[in-house]
Write a protein that holds these residues in place. Structure first.
Motif, PDB file in Angstrom:
ATOM      1  N   ILE B 112     -12.369 -11.968 -33.109  1.00 46.34           N
ATOM      2  CA  ILE B 112     -12.011 -10.545 -32.974  1.00 46.34           C
ATOM      3  C   ILE B 112     -11.224 -10.311 -31.693  1.00 46.34           C
ATOM      4  CG2 ILE B 112     -12.919  -8.235 -32.572  1.00 46.34           C
ATOM      5  CD1 ILE B 112     -14.967  -8.672 -34.599  1.00 46.34           C
ATOM      6  N   VAL B 113     -11.700 -10.922 -30.615  1.00 54.80           N
ATOM      7  CA  VAL B 113     -10.964 -10.753 -29.360  1.00 54.80           C
ATOM      8  C   VAL B 113      -9.572 -11.364 -29.482  1.00 54.80           C
ATOM      9  CG1 VAL B 113     -10.878 -11.343 -26.924  1.00 54.80           C
ATOM     10  CG2 VAL B 113     -13.037 -10.661 -27.954  1.00 54.80           C
ATOM     11  N   LEU B 114      -9.488 -12.524 -30.165  1.00 53.74           N
ATOM     12  CA  LEU B 114      -8.197 -13.176 -30.333  1.00 53.74           C
ATOM     13  C   LEU B 114      -7.264 -12.389 -31.233  1.00 53.74           C
ATOM     14  CD1 LEU B 114      -8.794 -17.014 -30.601  1.00 53.74           C
ATOM     15  CD2 LEU B 114      -7.375 -15.783 -28.975  1.00 53.74           C
ATOM     16  N   ALA B 115      -7.852 -11.576 -32.126  1.00 54.72           N
ATOM     17  CA  ALA B 115      -7.000 -10.780 -33.003  1.00 54.72           C
ATOM     18  C   ALA B 115      -6.299  -9.682 -32.209  1.00 54.72           C
ATOM     19  CB  ALA B 115      -7.830 -10.153 -34.106  1.00 54.72           C
ATOM     20  N   PHE B 116      -6.729  -9.518 -30.983  1.00 58.77           N
ATOM     21  CA  PHE B 116      -6.145  -8.515 -30.105  1.00 58.77           C
ATOM     22  C   PHE B 116      -5.163  -9.231 -29.187  1.00 58.77           C
ATOM     23  CE2 PHE B 116      -7.780  -4.279 -29.783  1.00 58.77           C
ATOM     24  CZ  PHE B 116      -7.091  -3.739 -28.724  1.00 58.77           C
ATOM     25  N   PRO B 117      -3.925  -8.770 -29.115  1.00 52.21           N
ATOM     26  CA  PRO B 117      -2.992  -9.470 -28.223  1.00 52.21           C
ATOM     27  C   PRO B 117      -3.501  -9.406 -26.787  1.00 52.21           C
ATOM     28  CG  PRO B 117      -1.960  -7.534 -29.218  1.00 52.21           C
ATOM     29  CD  PRO B 117      -3.307  -7.641 -29.818  1.00 52.21           C
ATOM     30  N   PHE B 119      -2.359  -9.582 -23.565  1.00 53.42           N
ATOM     31  CA  PHE B 119      -1.875  -8.700 -22.514  1.00 53.42           C
ATOM     32  C   PHE B 119      -2.223  -7.247 -22.806  1.00 53.42           C
ATOM     33  CE2 PHE B 119       0.180  -7.626 -18.828  1.00 53.42           C
ATOM     34  CZ  PHE B 119       1.236  -6.762 -18.998  1.00 53.42           C
ATOM     35  N   LEU B 120      -2.227  -6.894 -24.081  1.00 53.06           N
ATOM     36  CA  LEU B 120      -2.575  -5.535 -24.461  1.00 53.06           C
ATOM     37  C   LEU B 120      -4.009  -5.235 -24.052  1.00 53.06           C
ATOM     38  CD1 LEU B 120      -1.387  -3.100 -26.002  1.00 53.06           C
ATOM     39  CD2 LEU B 120      -2.632  -3.913 -27.988  1.00 53.06           C
ATOM     40  N   LEU B 121      -4.904  -6.221 -24.256  1.00 56.07           N
ATOM     41  CA  LEU B 121      -6.288  -6.051 -23.853  1.00 56.07           C
ATOM     42  C   LEU B 121      -6.376  -5.830 -22.351  1.00 56.07           C
ATOM     43  CD1 LEU B 121      -9.159  -6.076 -24.926  1.00 56.07           C
ATOM     44  CD2 LEU B 121      -9.246  -8.534 -24.501  1.00 56.07           C
ATOM     45  N   ILE B 123      -4.024  -4.594 -20.401  1.00 50.66           N
ATOM     46  CA  ILE B 123      -3.508  -3.260 -20.086  1.00 50.66           C
ATOM     47  C   ILE B 123      -4.559  -2.205 -20.397  1.00 50.66           C
ATOM     48  CG2 ILE B 123      -1.878  -1.479 -20.780  1.00 50.66           C
ATOM     49  CD1 ILE B 123       0.225  -3.472 -21.120  1.00 50.66           C
ATOM     50  N   ALA B 124      -5.137  -2.314 -21.609  1.00 52.96           N
ATOM     51  CA  ALA B 124      -6.111  -1.300 -22.024  1.00 52.96           C
ATOM     52  C   ALA B 124      -7.293  -1.265 -21.064  1.00 52.96           C
ATOM     53  CB  ALA B 124      -6.574  -1.583 -23.452  1.00 52.96           C
ATOM     54  N   LEU B 125      -7.819  -2.439 -20.718  1.00 51.67           N
ATOM     55  CA  LEU B 125      -8.956  -2.474 -19.803  1.00 51.67           C
ATOM     56  C   LEU B 125      -8.576  -1.940 -18.429  1.00 51.67           C
ATOM     57  CD1 LEU B 125     -10.785  -5.786 -20.662  1.00 51.67           C
ATOM     58  CD2 LEU B 125     -11.677  -3.474 -20.835  1.00 51.67           C
TER      59      LEU B 125
END
Lengths: 306, 271, 506
Positions: B112-117, B119-121, B123-125
């Motif tokens: 699931i974490v890998l399904a999230f790009p 760098f986007l993660l 930025i979001a965090l």
């Protein structure tokens, strides 16, 4: 084959759900009260209660989650707290620009990597190989945040060939696409070179030579075909980076896309809009991965048999 | 593929990295100029005697800021890599050793974490957690731990069946001890290669976050926020952009070459 | 192969959308928020709006109020001003402009439930009477000295509803809105019912170019004809070297200030405020960051204003004095050199450079400044809600000292007024209220002398500088008249002289 496609498509649902849930969870990670984070410490009680109600933050967590998923299924991503416009509409307005940039970046990457990688791979150890690979390692090492301004300085300010920023005709697309795709081009070129150099020593090359075909023709025929599989794998791994690379590239070139919207939303503490943008990026990434997986399956029969 | 007797990548890479670390540690001690001291009369001064890399938009010495920026880049990335490496390895290792449902669960989470790009993660965090160094470290660490988890899990699954592991297990070694004393050390090679490329990625990610205003806050001189500040003056003072840009490029080049060189050394294919 | 590919896509660097012939192109940095004069209170909306809408009265080049739609203005009673309209006024669609349209404009702003943010400024207005189609009488509740400031609203035709994000209404100004693509451009074309001299522009394109470097480039390449105040001072040297450009600098009234939030008890201490004032080296900022395109200010009113009084306390750069003030105020330096004083400074990305300069200067006297950067919308919301300790903004277009009441009267906190820092001083309250109702010029001057003295002594704001108006334009443009408040009204009368036909390429 069909069964594989169906299986992969079905797996899309839980993955998309997982990604959406993760995005939903992010908002609830905001330290302190998200409404106060959005409005500021001295906001009036009326403002705070009003926004909390509007965002549904006063409802229990499962309720919010259900509402979130319901809204998602119907294309409703809430409203921007700053302009009160529907988030989905704001995103839809900006998304095509990002798509245009990403596709252009991919296209340029392939356009550069093919000749570079091929020339290097066909002549391993020779100056062209060393030159191309040095170029490539540079391409991987220079980050977007410097490559963009560097290209601007050289091609726009000094030489005056291309516009500096903004979206417009084809000439406006060149520098942003180049900035975005350079690293991918470098990685692809290296991979291609690797595949071809390895193929160059393989048996079938010797066979082809024995049959009287030129080395070059043999390389193109067998080498490229064998290189496609690892290249597609690589693309699958790198396309996520390409997608997120648009964020920084859009800021540098004032490109009116989703990345710039995301950063502006963060700067405005407009969390519904931030959530919408993050979700769009993440779901696009999931889709892209699916497509590359399917493409890979088309190319490599072994995958389908699993 | 022929193995080059002289590992150029390793040599050049190691030299660059060593220079970077040296600059980070000793640089600010040698160039005793306050990177935060403004001198409005020297705004945008071009490189010259006294200010070898010129001055920025508030007259601060660019060389001092680059050297302090090296501290930030090296410091932040080291901590982040260490965290990602440790967390990822432990998680992946235990998952592999535990097997069965726990392994499945952990790998689902990783997926699931890998399904999230990545760098986007980050930025979001970073956007959500707000400004501050600890939050930045968390955001960056969230990006990369999964690759170590996967690597370690894969290798541990394979190594588990090897003689030395079976022997240690038979001798009563608990999984933790097995992991830490026997399995992970066997993996140090691939882990080092991965980490080397990883540090380059973290340096760029931190610079990008600072560039976007989500990382290191001014007046602290991150190479990333220096690049952002230089954008407005690109027409009249390009040296504001060149200095931090070349610094990042060389740092990342160094780690990439080092990774390449290490990979060649241990025999896996460099990519 | 790459150069070949590149040359295939290279075109004119300026890209798509060159203005039609006879049109001027003016580059601006942000989109006007609304072109309806009843909605758009931001600076850009006003700049563009001044060319499209006329008002009863406007501020002229000499900072005096003069009739615009009105041929003559007289005060018939302490609470009434009479405006006699010029004959033959028409809107750009041919409709005649009469007193009925003017009354409607005001009524639509003041209507209950009206969406206009201007409503708060008209609380003193009691009634608008139109005894005939060529006369308008503005009546106030009390004798109101700044009554003419009420007369500067752009007039729209009778019956035009207020529609947020709607089309621009019809106006009677020299130009009419032809197109408005938010975030791209505003296109104005000449009002056919207004006399225009030969050679003056057939239209104006206000192109929105957020990137300051691109604005400078467009000037240098001749794509854009004029940019006012939106060129970074650091780039002026680069532009000065271009023979096709002319740079005009003239004094401006835009007032940059540092505001305190009086809700914070530490900032209530006058010694702390004075220390901050002494710690800022405004001269150095003006000289080096602005390249002398500003004048160090000692008060809100610039010397061009008739009520200006220069005999007030000033705060030349004196960090030693700031140190001693802070020590006396009970904030000694700790072992690290910092005092137990940390403030949050809010700003936008454009203001970050100045913020860091302030941070460094305050840091020298041991005050820690924490900078928080947000995009303008969120920043503005913070300011309105008092969510800041320190911030710096500009008041543009101050014409009447009534502004002092709007910003310093304790009852004028947002959303009602502009006292964002919640400053409260009974002496100031009394003075500014009296100033509003004193009609005699000399007496009013005396009152505002006291106001300016008090403002300089009590420091609700630290006065920073008055920004000059800097216009960079095509050397061939003739007839541009500078207004101290930065108005672009004279664009209607500029023309290109014979020198303008110089071939300029990318």
């Amino acid at each position: 084959m069909k069964r594989y496609i169906v299986r992969r498509l079905l797996s899309l649902v839980p993955v998309a759900l997982g990604v959406a849930s993760l995005t939903f969870a992010l908002i609830h990670l905001i330290p302190g009260d998200p409404v106060i984070a959005m409005l500021g410490d001295n906001a009036s009680n009326a403002d705070i209660v009003g926004l909390r109600q509007r965002l549904g933050l006063d409802r229990p967590l499962w309720d919010q989650y259900a509402a979130f998923l319901y809204g998602l299924a119907h294309g409703d991503l809430g409203r921007s707290i700053l302009t009160n416009e529907p988030v989905a509409r704001l995103i839809a307005e900006r998304f095509p620009a990002t798509l245009e940039l990403a596709i252009a970046g991919l296209a340029i990457a392939i356009l550069i990597a093919l000749p570079l990688g091929f020339a290097a791979g066909a002549n391993p150890g020779r100056p062209i190989d060393l030159g191309a690979m040095s170029f490539a390692i540079l391409g991987i090492s220079i980050p977007h945040i410097y490559l963009g301004p560097l290209l601007m300085i050289v091609f726009s300010l000094d030489l005056g060939w291309l516009p500096l920023t903004g979206r417009g005709g084809l000439s406006h697309l060149v520098l942003p696409a180049l900035t975005l795709g350079a690293a991918l081009a470098a990685i692809l070129a290296r991979m291609l070179r690797q595949s071809l150099a390895a193929a160059g020593e393989a048996d079938y090359i010797r066979t082809a030579l024995a049959k009287g075909r030129s080395r070059l023709a043999a390389l193109v025929h067998h080498g490229l075909r064998n290189a496609i599989s690892p290249v597609v794998t690589l693309l699958g791994l790198q396309l996520g980076g390409l997608l997120t690379g648009t964020i920084v590239t859009e800021i540098i070139f004032s490109w009116p896309g989703l990345g710039r919207l995301l950063i502006t939303a963060i700067s405005a503490r407009d969390y519904p809009l931030v959530e919408g943008c993050v979700l769009t990026f993440a779901l696009t990434y999931v889709l892209v991965n699916l497509v590359t997986d399917l493409a890979y399956a088309l190319i490599d029969p072994r995958v389908r048999i699993e | 593929m022929k193995r080059r007797a002289f590992n150029a990548s390793l040599m050049i890479g190691a030299s660059l990295v060593a220079t970077l670390v040296l600059c980070a540690i000793a640089g600010p001690l040698v160039v005793r100029v306050n990177p935060d001291a403004i001198d409005l009369a020297r705004t945008l001064a071009p490189p010259g005697p006294g200010h070898w890399l010129g001055c920025d938009a508030l007259g601060r010495d660019l060389l001092a800021r680059i050297l302090w920026g090296a501290r930030i880049s090296v410091g932040v990335s080291s901590i982040v890599i260490a965290l990602s490496l440790i967390a990822g390895s432990l998680i992946g290792g235990f998952a592999a050793l535990a097997g069965g449902r726990i392994d499945e669960l952990v790998m689902r989470a990783v997926d699931i974490v890998l399904a999230f790009p990545g760098f986007l993660l980050a930025i979001a965090l970073a956007a959500i957690l707000g400004p501050g160094l600890p939050d930045l470290v968390i955001a960056l660490a969230a990006m990369g731990w999964t690759s170590y988890a996967r690597l370690v899990r894969g290798e541990v699954l394979a190594l588990r069946e090897r003689d030395f592991a079976v022997a240690a297990s038979a001798l009563g070694a608990r999984p933790a001890r097995l992991l830490l004393r026997h399995l992970l050390p066997a993996l140090s090679g691939p882990l080092m290669v991965q980490a080397s490329f990883g540090i380059g990625g973290i340096i760029v990610a931190e610079a990008a976050l600072s560039f976007l205003g989500l990382g290191v806050m001014p007046p602290a001189p991150s190479w990333g926020n220096m690049l952002d500040a230089g954008r407005a003056f690109i027409l009249v003072a390009p040296h504001l952009t060149t200095a931090p840009g070349v610094a990042i490029g060389l740092a990342v080049l160094g780690f990439n070459l080092l990774g390449d060189g290490l990979a060649q050394m241990i025999g896996s294919r460099p990519v | 192969m790459m150069p070949l590919l590149l040359s295939a896509v290279v075109g004119c660097r300026s890209g798509a959308g060159a203005p039609p012939s006879g049109y001027l192109q003016v580059d601006i940095d942000t989109s006007p928020l609304a072109l309806d004069p009843r909605l758009g209170t931001d600076a850009m909306s006003s700049r563009v709006g001044e060319l499209v809408f006329d008002a009863l009265a406007r501020v002229d080049e000499h900072q005096e109020f003069a009739g615009d739609l009105a041929a003559s203005i007289e005060r018939s009673a302490p609470t009434a001003i009479v405006f006699h309209l010029r004959p033959g006024l028409r809107f750009s669609d041919g409709r005649p402009l009469t007193a009925r349209d003017i009354k409607y404009t005001y009524d639509s702003i003041l209507a209950p439930g009206s969406l206009s943010p201007r409503a708060a400024m008209f609380s003193e207005l009691a009634a608008i009477e139109t005894p005939d189609s060529a006369t308008v009488i503005l009546k106030t509740h009390r004798p109101y000295a700044p009554a003419l400031t009420l007369a500067t609203v752009g007039v729209v035709p009778y019956g035009t509803p207020i529609v947020p994000h709607g089309a621009a209404p019809v106006g009677s100004g020299p130009f009419a809105v032809e197109a408005f693509a938010r975030d791209d451009r505003v296109v104005l074309r000449r009002n056919p019912y207004r006399l225009a001299a030969l050679g003056t522009p057939r239209g104006i394109v206000f192109k929105i170019v957020p990137d300051p470097t691109v604005r400078a480039l467009e000037l240098a390449e001749g794509v854009c004809d004029l940019v006012e105040n939106l060129i970074q001072p650091d780039l002026l040297g680069y532009l000065q070297r271009r023979p096709a450009l002319a740079i005009d600098r003239f004094p401006g009234t835009a007032y940059q200030y540092l505001a305190f939030n009086f809700r914070d008890p530490r900032l209530k201490d006058l010694r702390v405020r004075r220390a901050i004032a002494y710690a800022l080296d405004r001269r150095a900022i003006v000289d080096h960051l602005f390249h002398r395109t500003a004048r160090v200010a000692n008060g809100m009113l610039a010397p061009e204003n008739t009520y200006y009084f220069g005999g007030v306390t000033t705060y030349p750069y004196d960090p030693a004095r700031a140190d001693s003030l802070l020590d006396k105020a009970g904030y000694p330096r700790g072992a690290s050199g910092w005092r137990a004083l940390a403030f949050v400074y809010k700003t936008t990305p454009e203001g970050e450079r100045l913020a860091e300069a302030f941070q460094a200067m305050l840091g020298r006297v041991g005050i820690r400044l924490r900078i928080r950067v947000n995009e303008f919308g969120a920043f503005y919301g913070d300011i309105q809600r008092g969510n800041f300790d320190l911030m710096s903004l500009q008041w543009v277009g101050i014409s009447d000292p009534h502004q002092y009441r709007m910003v310093f009267d304790s009852r004028q906190t947002p959303p009602r007024g502009l006292n964002r820092g919640a400053y409260s001083n009974p002496a100031m309250d009394r003075l500014v209220e009296t100033g509003d109702s004193t009609l005699d010029r000399a007496a009013r001057r005396a009152i505002y002398r006291q106001v300016q003295r008090l403002a300089a002594d009590d420091l609700p704001y630290v006065s920073l500088w008055w920004q000059d108006n800097v216009v960079v334009m095509d050397r061939g443009l003739e007839g541009f008249r500078p207004y101290p408040n930065g108005s672009l009204r004279s664009l209607a009368d500029v023309s290109r002289g014979p020198r303008a036909h110089v071939e300029r390429g990318p």
